[in-house]
Design a protein around this motif. Structure first.
Motif, PDB file in Angstrom:
ATOM      1  N   PRO A 152       0.839  -1.206   0.000  1.00  0.00           N
ATOM      2  CA  PRO A 152       0.000   0.000   0.000  1.00  0.00           C
ATOM      3  C   PRO A 152       0.868   1.249   0.000  1.00  0.00           C
ATOM      4  O   PRO A 152       1.909   1.295   0.650  1.00  0.00           O
ATOM      5  CB  PRO A 152      -0.789  -0.085   1.316  1.00  0.00           C
ATOM      6  N   GLU A 153       0.454   2.232  -0.803  1.00  0.00           N
ATOM      7  CA  GLU A 153       1.243   3.446  -0.833  1.00  0.00           C
ATOM      8  C   GLU A 153       0.364   4.650  -0.565  1.00  0.00           C
ATOM      9  O   GLU A 153      -0.858   4.617  -0.716  1.00  0.00           O
ATOM     10  CB  GLU A 153       1.963   3.575  -2.168  1.00  0.00           C
ATOM     11  N   ARG A 154       1.033   5.733  -0.201  1.00  0.00           N
ATOM     12  CA  ARG A 154       0.312   6.953   0.150  1.00  0.00           C
ATOM     13  C   ARG A 154       0.174   7.805  -1.094  1.00  0.00           C
ATOM     14  O   ARG A 154       1.100   7.940  -1.894  1.00  0.00           O
ATOM     15  CB  ARG A 154       1.099   7.704   1.219  1.00  0.00           C
ATOM     16  N   ILE A 155      -1.020   8.395  -1.249  1.00  0.00           N
ATOM     17  CA  ILE A 155      -1.255   9.289  -2.390  1.00  0.00           C
ATOM     18  C   ILE A 155      -1.407  10.702  -1.857  1.00  0.00           C
ATOM     19  O   ILE A 155      -2.203  10.944  -0.944  1.00  0.00           O
ATOM     20  CB  ILE A 155      -2.544   8.889  -3.127  1.00  0.00           C
ATOM     21  N   PHE A 156      -0.671  11.607  -2.413  1.00  0.00           N
ATOM     22  CA  PHE A 156      -0.722  13.009  -1.990  1.00  0.00           C
ATOM     23  C   PHE A 156      -1.141  13.858  -3.166  1.00  0.00           C
ATOM     24  O   PHE A 156      -0.537  13.791  -4.233  1.00  0.00           O
ATOM     25  CB  PHE A 156       0.663  13.427  -1.479  1.00  0.00           C
ATOM     26  N   LYS A 157      -2.220  14.620  -2.993  1.00  0.00           N
ATOM     27  CA  LYS A 157      -2.701  15.474  -4.087  1.00  0.00           C
ATOM     28  C   LYS A 157      -2.886  16.874  -3.554  1.00  0.00           C
ATOM     29  O   LYS A 157      -3.422  17.060  -2.461  1.00  0.00           O
ATOM     30  CB  LYS A 157      -4.055  14.965  -4.592  1.00  0.00           C
ATOM     31  N   LEU A 158      -2.469  17.823  -4.374  1.00  0.00           N
ATOM     32  CA  LEU A 158      -2.676  19.225  -4.006  1.00  0.00           C
ATOM     33  C   LEU A 158      -3.708  19.763  -4.978  1.00  0.00           C
ATOM     34  O   LEU A 158      -3.443  19.853  -6.178  1.00  0.00           O
ATOM     35  CB  LEU A 158      -1.343  19.966  -4.153  1.00  0.00           C
ATOM     36  N   ILE A 159      -4.898  20.081  -4.468  1.00  0.00           N
ATOM     37  CA  ILE A 159      -5.939  20.526  -5.389  1.00  0.00           C
ATOM     38  C   ILE A 159      -6.458  21.881  -4.951  1.00  0.00           C
ATOM     39  O   ILE A 159      -6.190  22.346  -3.854  1.00  0.00           O
ATOM     40  CB  ILE A 159      -7.121  19.532  -5.438  1.00  0.00           C
ATOM     41  N   ASP A 160      -7.215  22.492  -5.853  1.00  0.00           N
ATOM     42  CA  ASP A 160      -7.879  23.751  -5.538  1.00  0.00           C
ATOM     43  C   ASP A 160      -9.311  23.440  -5.188  1.00  0.00           C
ATOM     44  O   ASP A 160     -10.071  22.941  -6.021  1.00  0.00           O
ATOM     45  CB  ASP A 160      -7.846  24.685  -6.762  1.00  0.00           C
ATOM     46  N   GLN A 161      -9.667  23.776  -3.970  1.00  0.00           N
ATOM     47  CA  GLN A 161     -11.039  23.498  -3.538  1.00  0.00           C
ATOM     48  C   GLN A 161     -11.882  24.728  -3.783  1.00  0.00           C
ATOM     49  O   GLN A 161     -11.477  25.842  -3.446  1.00  0.00           O
ATOM     50  CB  GLN A 161     -11.031  23.177  -2.052  1.00  0.00           C
ATOM     51  N   VAL A 162     -13.083  24.544  -4.368  1.00  0.00           N
ATOM     52  CA  VAL A 162     -13.947  25.677  -4.676  1.00  0.00           C
ATOM     53  C   VAL A 162     -15.157  25.609  -3.756  1.00  0.00           C
ATOM     54  O   VAL A 162     -15.790  24.571  -3.619  1.00  0.00           O
ATOM     55  CB  VAL A 162     -14.401  25.623  -6.151  1.00  0.00           C
ATOM     56  N   ASN A 163     -15.460  26.729  -3.146  1.00  0.00           N
ATOM     57  CA  ASN A 163     -16.609  26.796  -2.246  1.00  0.00           C
ATOM     58  C   ASN A 163     -17.807  27.289  -3.043  1.00  0.00           C
ATOM     59  O   ASN A 163     -17.794  28.394  -3.573  1.00  0.00           O
ATOM     60  CB  ASN A 163     -16.266  27.764  -1.107  1.00  0.00           C
ATOM     61  N   PRO A 164     -18.862  26.499  -3.181  1.00  0.00           N
ATOM     62  CA  PRO A 164     -19.961  26.908  -4.044  1.00  0.00           C
ATOM     63  C   PRO A 164     -20.875  27.966  -3.433  1.00  0.00           C
ATOM     64  O   PRO A 164     -21.672  28.570  -4.122  1.00  0.00           O
ATOM     65  CB  PRO A 164     -20.742  25.598  -4.240  1.00  0.00           C
ATOM     66  N   ASN A 165     -20.736  28.226  -2.151  1.00  0.00           N
ATOM     67  CA  ASN A 165     -21.615  29.168  -1.459  1.00  0.00           C
ATOM     68  C   ASN A 165     -21.459  30.564  -2.057  1.00  0.00           C
ATOM     69  O   ASN A 165     -20.355  31.016  -2.342  1.00  0.00           O
ATOM     70  CB  ASN A 165     -21.215  29.177   0.022  1.00  0.00           C
ATOM     71  N   VAL A 166     -22.565  31.266  -2.258  1.00  0.00           N
ATOM     72  CA  VAL A 166     -22.498  32.590  -2.867  1.00  0.00           C
ATOM     73  C   VAL A 166     -21.917  33.618  -1.899  1.00  0.00           C
ATOM     74  O   VAL A 166     -21.473  34.685  -2.302  1.00  0.00           O
ATOM     75  CB  VAL A 166     -23.893  33.007  -3.373  1.00  0.00           C
TER      76      VAL A 166
END
Lengths: 139, 543
Positions: free
Chosen positions: B82-96
């Motif tokens: 088993p290996e570790r997965i690391f992701k750097l993403i941009d999270q978008v907040n849908p709230n107006v």
């Protein structure tokens, strides 16, 4: 008469602007109250934002009044009717700057703020173009 | 000088970490891999293959922002290993109402506190130096000033534990603080009976200069009768005992004279070795009398330190101090309190007891000679919770008559004054008769076969006192309470001896404490019931 032809879309635009501005003012005021409750909004940041919003509302009244003055027609010759439109245009510049403040330099700019101000700026822009066209028709 | 100026420049705290890829809250062990912490930089791929889950799956910034970076950690269990997965993403907040931008720096993070320097220390102390930070510290001061005038009308009095005020400071009871050296800063508390022992450095050369070994130090300041008053009570010298170098103590008469340390024959005499304060107070919390009993000694050239002992005890005026064996339950190791019904009263209104706390309930004390008749009435007090056995050997000859022997043995076993009542609580008062338990006397015979026509005499050979006690009161702080006391005398037949012969009979007495407390039942508060009742005339027209 070109002046009569260009006044119809301008008239519609002024009405829309007036109604939209009332909605904009109430919405922005409500959002400032919401921000002061939810976020940390110290008094020396809250005061300028509120002051500028009220100044903007105060400016809007003569601006629209002068614009309607031009449309309803007034006694006097054509050359005098440029003046209210020109004055209105000048006031529009001030309103545009204030709107840009609320879009970019406010303490907290929410996504809703961005949408409202973008719409307002679009309306102002369209209005200014039509006013310039109307003034150019006289000159 | 530049060094001090550099030191005065405020050091700021460490910069806050804002990069989500470098932030790891489960990384607790330094330079070691934390288990199930997928963001720990100290873990190698081999460590990741041993994890079961990721304890921290996502690290994000403030999620009220419209768009923000998020570091996502997960374990790919399908892969082998088993290996570790690391992701750097941009999270978008849908709230107006998400925050698009902010022009206020401190809006979204905690502000760093100011580092105190010599310039801003006073201001920071004024702002943050109290128990609560108030935006308007001045208003707090105004409230306390308003309360003070009403306090001034109240009469002051001493309460339990309040330090006893003297004219300049507090009544001192020197006691050891961290080490065994005396510290003079321990105030005596009202109604707190204390006894302390501590070591004081002395030398013969500084005989007259050390204040704390002179009598004057302990009696010069008067005690205030009530706190914050001007009424003073002088400390009188009750008695002076002089202890010689070999330890022998002599009580001096004429103890009004103040004896100050002085040098005599290369010895420094009149050194205070012990002070015992006795304070008399009223039930209104006022001190009306104070007396001090001194033990003075002498030191020679070789002495470098002496041990001083201090004691303070409080007595209420017009009462005689009664030593308590517990408050309210008996304390293990303290003597069992016992007393008598006053003569002539059919129903006791008050129990009389000996104020000598060790003289109340006693049993025979074993002596080294083990001879009962030579015992001379040595007795030892019965201490609560301590089972005791004692005894002696009786040598009988043919010449001894039955009746006097019986009487002698009874006196030996029970003592001259065997009490009739035992206090059920350690602090039972004499006037609360129902708090005292009568002692039940039983008599048994050693021989099973009881011949009623016995002409031989029965002599008591053992006394067994059985004290039954129970735990009383709350579960968290049970108090010992004596419920029943039974004194059993066992007799045996004294066989007639041929003349000239001697016999030795062992005599024993014992005390046994038995705990008869029933197991505690916790009591629960009753569930609240909903009490719904319609009003009396609810169905008015019909009923």
């Amino acid at each position: 008469n070109s002046h009569q032809l260009s006044s119809v879309p301008l008239q519609i635009l002024f009405y829309v602007n007036g109604i939209y501005y009332i909605f904009y003012f109430l919405a922005t005021l409500a959002m400032i109250v919401y921000k002061s409750e939810v976020f940390s909004y110290p008094d020396d940041f809250l005061a300028p934002d509120l002051a500028l919003l009220f100044i903007m509302a105060i400016l809007e009244v003569p601006r629209l009044h002068l614009a309607f003055c031009f449309l309803r027609g007034s006694k006097g010759n054509l050359s005098e009717e440029e003046a209210p439109l020109g004055l209105s245009l000048v006031i529009t510049v001030g309103s545009v700057i204030l709107s840009v403040y609320f879009l970019v330099w406010q303490t907290y700019v929410l996504k809703a703020d961005v949408i409202l101000n973008a719409l307002l700026l679009f309306t102002y822009g369209l209005e200014s173009v039509l006013k310039v066209v109307a003034i150019a028709a006289f000159v | 000088p530049p060094e001090t100026r550099a030191a005065a420049r405020p050091r700021s705290g460490p910069a806050p970490v804002t990069d989500v890829a470098k932030l790891c809250i489960c990384d607790l062990l330094v330079a070691q891999c934390d288990v199930n912490c997928c963001c720990d930089p100290d873990c190698s791929a081999a460590d990741f293959s041993l994890f079961t889950t990721c304890s921290v799956p996502v690290v994000t910034g403030d999620n009220r922002l419209c768009s923000q970076k998020a570091a996502m950690y997960s374990l790919d269990v399908e892969a082998n290993p088993p290996e570790r997965i690391f992701k750097l993403i941009d999270q978008v907040n849908p709230n107006v109402f998400c925050i698009h931008a902010t022009n206020y720096k401190q809006a979204l993070s905690f502000s760093s506190p100011q580092m105190p320097t010599s310039e801003n220390f006073d201001q920071l102390l004024k702002e943050f130096g109290s128990a609560a930070f108030s935006a308007e510290p001045d208003s707090w001061d105004m409230n306390t000033d308003a309360q003070n005038p009403s306090d001034a009308n109240e009469t002051y009095r001493y309460e339990y534990g309040v330090p006893i005020h003297t004219v300049d400071a507090f009544l001192r009871l020197p006691s050891p603080v961290v080490s065994s050296w005396c510290s003079d800063a321990n105030p005596a508390g009202f109604l707190v009976n204390q006894a302390t022992k501590c070591t004081r450095p002395v030398s013969v050369r500084k005989c007259g200069n050390i204040q704390a070994v002179s009598m004057l130090f302990y009696i010069n300041s008067g005690i205030l009768a009530v706190p914050k008053s001007s009424q003073m009570v002088n400390i009188t010298v009750q008695s002076v005992v002089v202890q010689s170098l070999n330890g022998m103590r002599t009580l001096l008469n004429g103890s009004d004279v103040l004896r100050l340390p002085m040098i005599l024959d290369e010895l420094c005499i009149n050194i205070v070795l012990g002070v015992s304060y006795h304070i008399t107070y009223t039930d209104m919390g006022e001190i009306i009398e104070a007396a001090a009993a001194f033990v003075l000694g002498a030191i020679n050239k070789e002495a470098l330190s002496i041990q001083q002992s201090f004691e303070i005890s409080f007595t209420q005026v017009n009462t005689k101090p009664v030593p308590l064996s517990g408050n309210p339950g008996y304390v293990v190791g303290l003597p069992v309190r016992a007393g008598f019904r006053p003569q002539g009263y059919p129903f006791p209104v008050e129990i009389l007891f000996n104020t000598n706390k060790y003289g109340q309930l006693t049993i025979l004390q074993s002596t080294s000679s083990q001879d009962c008749l030579a015992a001379q009435g040595a007795r030892t007090p019965v201490l609560f919770g301590y089972n005791m056995v004692s005894g002696c050997k009786l040598r009988t000859t043919a010449a001894m008559k039955c009746q006097p022997l019986t009487q002698t043995l009874l006196d030996l076993l029970k003592g001259q004054t065997f009490p009739e009542y035992v206090a059920s609580f350690g602090n039972s008062r004499a006037q609360d008769v129902l708090d005292w338990v009568p002692i039940t006397h039983l008599q048994t015979s050693e021989q099973r076969i009881y011949n009623t026509f016995q002409s031989s005499c029965q002599i008591p050979i053992s006394l067994e006192i059985e004290v039954k006690w129970t735990k009383y009161g709350s579960l968290v702080n049970p108090q010992a309470r004596i419920v029943n006391v039974t004194a059993t005398i066992t007799t045996t037949t004294l066989k007639q001896l041929p003349s000239g012969r001697e016999r030795t009979i062992p005599i024993t007495s014992s005390v046994v404490f038995t705990d008869i407390s029933s197991p505690a039942e916790p009591g629960y508060k009753a569930w609240p019931t909903i009490n719904v009742k319609l009003p009396f005339d609810f169905f008015f027209p019909f009923v």
